[in-house]
Design an enzyme around this catalytic site. Sequence first.
Site, mmCIF file in Angstrom:
data_model
loop_
_atom_site.group_PDB
_atom_site.id
_atom_site.type_symbol
_atom_site.label_atom_id
_atom_site.label_comp_id
_atom_site.label_asym_id
_atom_site.label_seq_id
_atom_site.Cartn_x
_atom_site.Cartn_y
_atom_site.Cartn_z
ATOM 1 N N GLU A 125 0.837 -1.208 0.000
ATOM 2 C CA GLU A 125 0.000 0.000 0.000
ATOM 3 C C GLU A 125 0.870 1.256 0.000
ATOM 4 O O GLU A 125 0.621 2.207 -0.748
ATOM 5 C CB GLU A 125 -0.916 -0.014 1.235
ATOM 6 C CG GLU A 125 -1.841 1.183 1.279
ATOM 7 C CD GLU A 125 -2.590 1.281 2.599
ATOM 8 O OE1 GLU A 125 -3.111 0.258 3.073
ATOM 9 O OE2 GLU A 125 -2.637 2.395 3.160
ATOM 10 N N THR A 161 -3.307 2.750 5.908
ATOM 11 C CA THR A 161 -4.686 2.627 6.419
ATOM 12 C C THR A 161 -4.857 1.662 7.598
ATOM 13 O O THR A 161 -5.830 1.763 8.337
ATOM 14 C CB THR A 161 -5.639 2.173 5.292
ATOM 15 O OG1 THR A 161 -5.114 0.981 4.719
ATOM 16 C CG2 THR A 161 -5.791 3.228 4.233
ATOM 17 N N SER A 217 0.173 -11.086 7.634
ATOM 18 C CA SER A 217 -0.792 -9.980 7.645
ATOM 19 C C SER A 217 -0.377 -8.922 8.662
ATOM 20 O O SER A 217 -0.394 -9.160 9.876
ATOM 21 C CB SER A 217 -2.186 -10.531 7.975
ATOM 22 O OG SER A 217 -2.995 -9.528 8.535
ATOM 23 N N SER A 261 -8.099 -9.794 7.062
ATOM 24 C CA SER A 261 -8.061 -10.731 5.933
ATOM 25 C C SER A 261 -8.294 -12.174 6.386
ATOM 26 O O SER A 261 -7.942 -13.113 5.675
ATOM 27 C CB SER A 261 -6.717 -10.593 5.209
ATOM 28 O OG SER A 261 -5.664 -10.525 6.134
HETATM 29 S S1 SF4 Z 1 -11.516 -1.434 4.591
HETATM 30 FE FE1 SF4 Z 1 -9.938 -3.034 4.684
HETATM 31 S S2 SF4 Z 1 -8.847 -2.882 2.758
HETATM 32 FE FE2 SF4 Z 1 -9.993 -0.983 3.012
HETATM 33 S S3 SF4 Z 1 -8.541 0.359 4.027
HETATM 34 FE FE3 SF4 Z 1 -9.733 -0.603 5.623
HETATM 35 S S4 SF4 Z 1 -8.495 -2.356 6.233
HETATM 36 FE FE4 SF4 Z 1 -7.715 -1.678 4.227
#
Ligand code: SF4
Length: 294
Positions: A125, A161, A217, A261
């Site tokens: 990311e 994030t 993860s 995940s």
């Molecule tokens: S919803 Fe999931 S994939 Fe999207 S930013 Fe949040 S943790 Fe990452």
Amino acid sequence: MKLLVAKSAGFCFGVKRAMDMALKAARKDPDQLYTLGSLIHNPQAVEFLKELGIKVKDRVEKIPKGTVIFRSHGVSSWDLKKARERKLHIIDATCPIVKKAQYYANYLHRQGYALLIVGEAYHPEVEAIRSYLDEGVMVVDHVTAVHKLGPWEKLGIIAQTTQSVGLFREIVASCLERAREIKVFNTICRATMIRQREALEIAKKVDCMIVVGGYNSGNTQRLAAICGEIQPHTHHIETARELNPKWLVKREKIGLTAGASTPSWIIREVEEEVHRLKGWLLRKGNRSSQVSKI
Ligand code: SF4
């Protein structure tokens, strides 16, 4: 025995969306269907996708033709360019929240702010965000790293994030004395904040905490670290088979959470296994107390 399971455990919105897109594509035409890197950081889920015909390639150059799925972390500018050059059909499963972080990074950069990302430098990311900007983007994952940077006239800060809120707060605070002007966008996703807060609340109440998710993860690792800080009996596992009965001996309140995940079927299996092992330990304890009475 009481088992407290976090409501937020398991797939977040972005991961679920990426999985749904992959499953839909596989139903339509599983031939020549590829993901660039593992679609999600969970080996069991990736194995499941492989059984459906979805192949994992770590580089665009290794995809001869067909369809490529970009995962929820986003894709770097150079991979996007290569996929277009090879005329691959693209399914972009980048999470909209990750796209928002990319937007803020671009905005700060265009406005002349030095950009600091709180995150892991080699996380896909963060790599994707950096790839769309010029050189000079700073990435830090601990407070002491900030002391070697700056000072700045104008500093812009965003976060990966799935970063820990506590670390983001600490790093922003330590930048205060090193910049004249700071603009901060809290790009930590709400799902992550809720998951971390709930895990922390549960970890405070129990005497053993189980965190389920891929060892690869990052967000699961952070959950385990956050819980581990206040509950020393915290264990990170990938599947139910790794549960060690010794962890449950004399533990009457057990907490369970899982990374973004982690598929729901794995969480369910862990829940069932905790109940099964506790039942077994109880029967074993009863038998030995009967023997000692005789
Ligand atoms: S919803 Fe999931 S994939 Fe999207 S930013 Fe949040 S943790 Fe990452």
